[in-house]
Structures are given as structure tokens and as C-alpha cells.
Motif scaffolding. Sequence first.
Motif, PDB file in Angstrom:
ATOM      1  N   LEU A  73     -19.049  -4.179  68.048  1.00  0.00           N
ATOM      2  CA  LEU A  73     -19.036  -2.833  68.620  1.00  0.00           C
ATOM      3  C   LEU A  73     -17.929  -2.705  69.668  1.00  0.00           C
ATOM      4  O   LEU A  73     -17.207  -1.698  69.704  1.00  0.00           O
ATOM      5  N   PHE A  74     -17.789  -3.722  70.506  1.00  0.00           N
ATOM      6  CA  PHE A  74     -16.721  -3.725  71.514  1.00  0.00           C
ATOM      7  C   PHE A  74     -15.351  -3.571  70.856  1.00  0.00           C
ATOM      8  O   PHE A  74     -14.531  -2.755  71.276  1.00  0.00           O
ATOM      9  N   HIS A  75     -15.108  -4.364  69.826  1.00  0.00           N
ATOM     10  CA  HIS A  75     -13.804  -4.302  69.151  1.00  0.00           C
ATOM     11  C   HIS A  75     -13.595  -2.956  68.466  1.00  0.00           C
ATOM     12  O   HIS A  75     -12.491  -2.398  68.513  1.00  0.00           O
ATOM     13  N   ALA A  76     -14.633  -2.439  67.839  1.00  0.00           N
ATOM     14  CA  ALA A  76     -14.510  -1.146  67.158  1.00  0.00           C
ATOM     15  C   ALA A  76     -14.152  -0.043  68.148  1.00  0.00           C
ATOM     16  O   ALA A  76     -13.239   0.757  67.899  1.00  0.00           O
ATOM     17  N   VAL A  77     -14.840  -0.003  69.276  1.00  0.00           N
ATOM     18  CA  VAL A  77     -14.564   1.032  70.282  1.00  0.00           C
ATOM     19  C   VAL A  77     -13.159   0.858  70.866  1.00  0.00           C
ATOM     20  O   VAL A  77     -12.408   1.826  70.994  1.00  0.00           O
ATOM     21  N   ALA A  78     -12.804  -0.376  71.208  1.00  0.00           N
ATOM     22  CA  ALA A  78     -11.526  -0.622  71.876  1.00  0.00           C
ATOM     23  C   ALA A  78     -10.324  -0.482  70.947  1.00  0.00           C
ATOM     24  O   ALA A  78      -9.196  -0.368  71.419  1.00  0.00           O
ATOM     25  N   ILE A  79     -10.545  -0.476  69.651  1.00  0.00           N
ATOM     26  CA  ILE A  79      -9.429  -0.305  68.711  1.00  0.00           C
ATOM     27  C   ILE A  79      -9.414   1.107  68.128  1.00  0.00           C
ATOM     28  O   ILE A  79      -8.367   1.767  68.095  1.00  0.00           O
ATOM     29  N   LEU A  80     -10.563   1.583  67.664  1.00  0.00           N
ATOM     30  CA  LEU A  80     -10.597   2.869  66.966  1.00  0.00           C
ATOM     31  C   LEU A  80     -10.396   4.070  67.883  1.00  0.00           C
ATOM     32  O   LEU A  80      -9.717   5.027  67.504  1.00  0.00           O
ATOM     33  N   TYR A  81     -10.978   4.044  69.068  1.00  0.00           N
ATOM     34  CA  TYR A  81     -10.810   5.187  69.978  1.00  0.00           C
ATOM     35  C   TYR A  81      -9.352   5.379  70.407  1.00  0.00           C
ATOM     36  O   TYR A  81      -8.838   6.506  70.311  1.00  0.00           O
ATOM     37  N   PRO A  82      -8.643   4.325  70.867  1.00  0.00           N
ATOM     38  CA  PRO A  82      -7.237   4.533  71.234  1.00  0.00           C
ATOM     39  C   PRO A  82      -6.366   4.960  70.049  1.00  0.00           C
ATOM     40  O   PRO A  82      -5.524   5.850  70.189  1.00  0.00           O
ATOM     41  N   LEU A  83      -6.582   4.338  68.893  1.00  0.00           N
ATOM     42  CA  LEU A  83      -5.787   4.729  67.723  1.00  0.00           C
ATOM     43  C   LEU A  83      -6.100   6.159  67.287  1.00  0.00           C
ATOM     44  O   LEU A  83      -5.187   6.919  66.957  1.00  0.00           O
ATOM     45  N   GLY A  84      -7.365   6.515  67.299  1.00  0.00           N
ATOM     46  CA  GLY A  84      -7.738   7.879  66.938  1.00  0.00           C
ATOM     47  C   GLY A  84      -7.165   8.914  67.891  1.00  0.00           C
ATOM     48  O   GLY A  84      -6.680   9.964  67.470  1.00  0.00           O
ATOM     49  N   THR A  85      -7.213   8.606  69.175  1.00  0.00           N
ATOM     50  CA  THR A  85      -6.651   9.519  70.176  1.00  0.00           C
ATOM     51  C   THR A  85      -5.150   9.673  70.003  1.00  0.00           C
ATOM     52  O   THR A  85      -4.608  10.782  70.026  1.00  0.00           O
ATOM     53  N   ALA A  86      -4.456   8.543  69.808  1.00  0.00           N
ATOM     54  CA  ALA A  86      -2.997   8.592  69.640  1.00  0.00           C
ATOM     55  C   ALA A  86      -2.619   9.332  68.355  1.00  0.00           C
ATOM     56  O   ALA A  86      -1.658  10.112  68.342  1.00  0.00           O
ATOM     57  N   ILE A  87      -3.359   9.109  67.286  1.00  0.00           N
ATOM     58  CA  ILE A  87      -3.081   9.814  66.028  1.00  0.00           C
ATOM     59  C   ILE A  87      -3.330  11.314  66.189  1.00  0.00           C
ATOM     60  O   ILE A  87      -2.545  12.139  65.706  1.00  0.00           O
ATOM     61  N   PHE A  88      -4.404  11.668  66.865  1.00  0.00           N
ATOM     62  CA  PHE A  88      -4.690  13.090  67.111  1.00  0.00           C
ATOM     63  C   PHE A  88      -3.560  13.741  67.909  1.00  0.00           C
ATOM     64  O   PHE A  88      -3.104  14.832  67.567  1.00  0.00           O
ATOM     65  N   LEU A  89      -3.121  13.080  68.976  1.00  0.00           N
ATOM     66  CA  LEU A  89      -2.044  13.646  69.794  1.00  0.00           C
ATOM     67  C   LEU A  89      -0.743  13.749  69.010  1.00  0.00           C
ATOM     68  O   LEU A  89       0.020  14.705  69.182  1.00  0.00           O
ATOM     69  N   LEU A  90      -0.489  12.784  68.144  1.00  0.00           N
ATOM     70  CA  LEU A  90       0.708  12.827  67.310  1.00  0.00           C
ATOM     71  C   LEU A  90       0.617  13.969  66.294  1.00  0.00           C
ATOM     72  O   LEU A  90       1.578  14.723  66.108  1.00  0.00           O
TER      73      LEU A  90
END
Length: 101
Positions: A73-90
Motif C-alpha cells: 500500500l505504501f508503494h502504491a500510494v507513493a508511486i501512483l499518486y505522484p505519477l497520476g498528479t503529474a500526468i493530470f497536470l501535463l
Amino acid sequence: SLSFCFSGLPVPRGSPIVRNAIGNTATCNIQGFMQVAGYLGFSLYDCMLSIYFVLSIVYSVKKDTVRTKIEPLFHAVAILYPLGTAIFLLATEHFNNTGFV
């Protein structure tokens, strides 16, 4: 972060707010993506490490429990949230000279 070493260089050429800009829209997007994903990822991993130590020391949670149930769960949150946010902003064009990121 490596993106700060380049400072304003990836900013599109002719940008009124940055001197010595030699980049284009793609380089600016790459730099913005790396900054957002990197800082969010770093911050979340730091937070997860703190939570891990609290679970281990204060609550005496066993290593097997952490490894099998909590760590994924830690890895999923720490990887997916930043990537999702960056992809959304892009995708919503919040990088470049918008003044947002």
C-alpha cells in the motif's frame, strides 16, 4: 533534483520571465513533470517511512505484517499518486508559462 540543476534552460526560448531560456514546450513539460512527480514521490516516501517506524517501534507491528499488508500500500500510494498528479497536470497543460507550476 536534477530538474533544478537545469533551472530555466528548458523553458521555451523567448520567454519573458526567464533569461537564457533555450528550450521548447516539450523540454518545459518534461521538467515540470519530473519536478511534480519527484517532489510528491519524495514527500510521500518520507511520510511512509515515518509511518513504518511508528508502526514498528510504537505499535510493535511484526515485520511480516508490514511486508505483506502495509508495504504494498505504501508503494502504491507513493508511486501512483505522484505519477497520476503529474500526468493530470501535463494533460491539462498546467506546465509551461502558465505560472501554475
